[in-house]
Scaffold this motif. Structure first.
Motif, PDB file in Angstrom:
ATOM      1  N   LEU A 159       0.812  -1.218   0.000  1.00  0.00           N
ATOM      2  CA  LEU A 159       0.000   0.000   0.000  1.00  0.00           C
ATOM      3  C   LEU A 159       0.846   1.270   0.000  1.00  0.00           C
ATOM      4  O   LEU A 159       0.526   2.241  -0.695  1.00  0.00           O
ATOM      5  CB  LEU A 159      -0.929  -0.017   1.233  1.00  0.00           C
ATOM      6  N   ILE A 217       5.100  -9.610   6.784  1.00  0.00           N
ATOM      7  CA  ILE A 217       5.765  -8.695   5.859  1.00  0.00           C
ATOM      8  C   ILE A 217       6.543  -7.680   6.696  1.00  0.00           C
ATOM      9  O   ILE A 217       5.970  -7.022   7.558  1.00  0.00           O
ATOM     10  CB  ILE A 217       4.720  -7.924   5.007  1.00  0.00           C
ATOM     11  N   CYS A 231       4.122   5.096   5.984  1.00  0.00           N
ATOM     12  CA  CYS A 231       3.339   3.856   5.919  1.00  0.00           C
ATOM     13  C   CYS A 231       1.873   4.210   6.160  1.00  0.00           C
ATOM     14  O   CYS A 231       1.542   4.743   7.218  1.00  0.00           O
ATOM     15  CB  CYS A 231       3.832   2.888   7.005  1.00  0.00           C
ATOM     16  N   TYR A 278       1.459  -2.358  12.714  1.00  0.00           N
ATOM     17  CA  TYR A 278       1.204  -1.909  11.340  1.00  0.00           C
ATOM     18  C   TYR A 278       1.584  -2.968  10.308  1.00  0.00           C
ATOM     19  O   TYR A 278       0.864  -3.189   9.340  1.00  0.00           O
ATOM     20  CB  TYR A 278       1.982  -0.612  11.072  1.00  0.00           C
TER      21      TYR A 278
END
Ligand code: SF4
Length: 477
Positions: A291, A454, A387, A424
């Motif tokens: 994203l 991730i 982020c 996150y």
């Protein structure tokens, strides 16, 4: 490791204090009651700590995703074996290898104590993750090793006599579902909260009657409570360390959270795609971007410009996926379509070449990992770097996820929960799994998804491409 370290030789430091120069590690299971006493190099200090942090980081990821103990062990065990293995004693085992592994384990545990003792939150995260690591190791050890551990440490457990066992036979069998032949320990009930909460023990006069088969819970409770107390003591002693300007920056870096493995872009600028990426291909690869990078790409296409931090974050990511410096110059020149060639050459060309180590300090810069992006400069108005899980408002995050095709309320709820808990990268991993589930969900036969968190945007990209490739290969037969 739990025998008191043997003093072999003492040396005097410049400060006139005695320093033990060697320690023995006869066993691999340890409650870490004796601090390390040898000198190690600053490199060992940092590398050992980061290796342990990789293991604890993965444990945290699994815990925050509510993995069952078995599933957690399946994910974490290979990482333990890689970064923090502890081989058992055996006639064929080389003592230098055993000592090296145990020494690293011992030192890295105590280094992380320094990093994680500074607040209640850090202490509780550390105790939780270390306890899971201990449980995995304990469960994989031999009964003789358990026995050695229990007889070495004085736990203060009382063995229940045969007479008492007989008098409580019915209650014990019913409340612990153990057999008649089981032996029991008596311990104050507050020392085994898990067993009490799960109603797996018989309680009487403030004592919990724990069957020997549940001994792992007892040992684990000892491990956790001793570690909690030790961390509080360490926190009190820590101010003295604050003057050490070599260690404090390392400790601060370590306690920032989980560790993200460095992503090494290859010298030939080849990516998982197996070929260098051309500037014209970037648009077609965006569906494999996380994203954060999708947002940067979208902003670049919309505004024909990106501010400095955005260019850094996105430029290094593109370098990591395989864009050579020549192609990067083409990509950025074409993307900044509203400025002249002259302005581009003057203001941006140097910056692109600099990222590839061709200007200035000639350092070969690596793509930023999630820790750097999440904890780096926060975006101001007009900035697109950072982020989204960390820096977007809830509404903007939901809208951004919608543009990736994530509309499912249950996923959105989980993502919001992870964001609220500051996990996150866990939210990002869930989105990855959701958006790639069409290639066969985790655990399903033939699934090509790996059940790991991730921790790097380029890892997201690589994994996404691999998953799509594997799915295509399967479809092609
Ligand atoms: Fe990007 Fe990492 Fe944030 Fe995912 S968690 S959006 S990869 S910075």
């Amino acid at each position: 490791m739990f025998r008191a370290p043997k003093k072999r030789a003492l040396e005097r430091t410049n400060f006139g204090k005695e320093v033990v120069r060697d320690q023995d590690y006869p066993e691999r299971l340890s409650l870490y009651t004796v601090p390390p006493l040898q000198e190690i190099t600053l490199d060992e200090f940092e590398i050992w700590a980061l290796d342990r942090l990789r293991v604890l980081g993965e444990i945290e990821n699994c815990l925050s995703r509510n993995k069952a103990p078995k599933a957690l062990e399946a994910v974490v065990k290979p990482i333990i074996d890689k970064y923090l293995s502890l081989s058992p004693n055996s006639p064929s085992a080389k003592s230098s290898i055993l000592d090296g592994e145990r020494r690293k384990d011992h030192y890295s545990h105590f280094i992380l104590r320094l990093a994680f003792c500074r607040s209640d939150e850090l202490r509780s995260r550390f105790v939780k993750a270390e306890s899971v690591l201990f449980r995995i190791r304990y469960a994989n050890a031999e009964p003789a090793e358990w026995q050695n551990l229990i007889s070495h440490y004085s736990f203060g457990w009382t063995q229940v006599s045969e007479e008492e066992k007989f008098s409580l036979r019915d209650e014990l069998v019913v409340s612990t579902t153990s057999s008649d032949h089981e032996s029991y320990f008596k311990v104050p009930f507050e020392r085994v909260p898990e067993l009490v909460a799960d109603r797996r023990v018989f309680l009487k006069h403030g004592d919990a009657y724990v069957p020997v088969s549940q001994q792992i819970s007892l040992v684990l409770a000892e491990f956790s409570s001793r570690l909690s107390k030790a961390l509080e003591l360490t926190a009190r002693a820590l101010p003295r360390l604050d003057e050490d300007d070599r260690l404090v920056p390392i400790l601060n870096h370590i306690s920032r959270g989980f560790v993200a493995p460095e992503y090494f872009s290859s010298d030939e600028a080849m990516s998982v795609l197996g070929e260098t990426v051309k500037a014209v291909q970037v648009d077609s690869l965006v569906s494999h971007f996380p994203l954060c990078m999708q947002q940067l790409h979208k902003g670049l296409r919309r505004d024909h410009h990106l501010r400095y931090y955005g260019r850094q974050q996105y430029g290094l990511f593109l370098k990591g996926i395989g864009l050579s410096v020549e192609e990067a110059l083409i990509f950025w020149r074409q993307s900044f379509s509203e400025i002249t060639d002259e302005k581009f050459s003057k203001e941006y060309r140097y910056n692109v070449r600099h990222n590839y180590g061709l200007e200035g300090s000639r350092k070969n810069y690596r793509p930023h990992n999630c820790v750097q992006i999440i904890g780096g400069n926060p975006p101001g108005p007009g900035d697109l770097h950072g982020c989204p899980y960390r820096h977007f408002s809830e509404d903007n995050l939901v809208a951004a996820l919608g543009s990736m095709g994530v509309h499912d309320n249950s996923i959105l709820r989980q993502v919001k929960e992870d964001v609220k808990n500051k996990h996150y990268h866990v939210a990002c991993t869930k989105v990855f799994e959701y958006t790639h589930a069409k290639y066969a969900p985790i655990g399903e036969k033939g699934s090509v998804l790996k059940d790991e968190a991730i921790t790097h945007p380029n890892l997201y990209f690589d994994r996404s491409v691999q998953v799509a490739k594997a799915a295509k290969a399967r479809a092609d037969g």
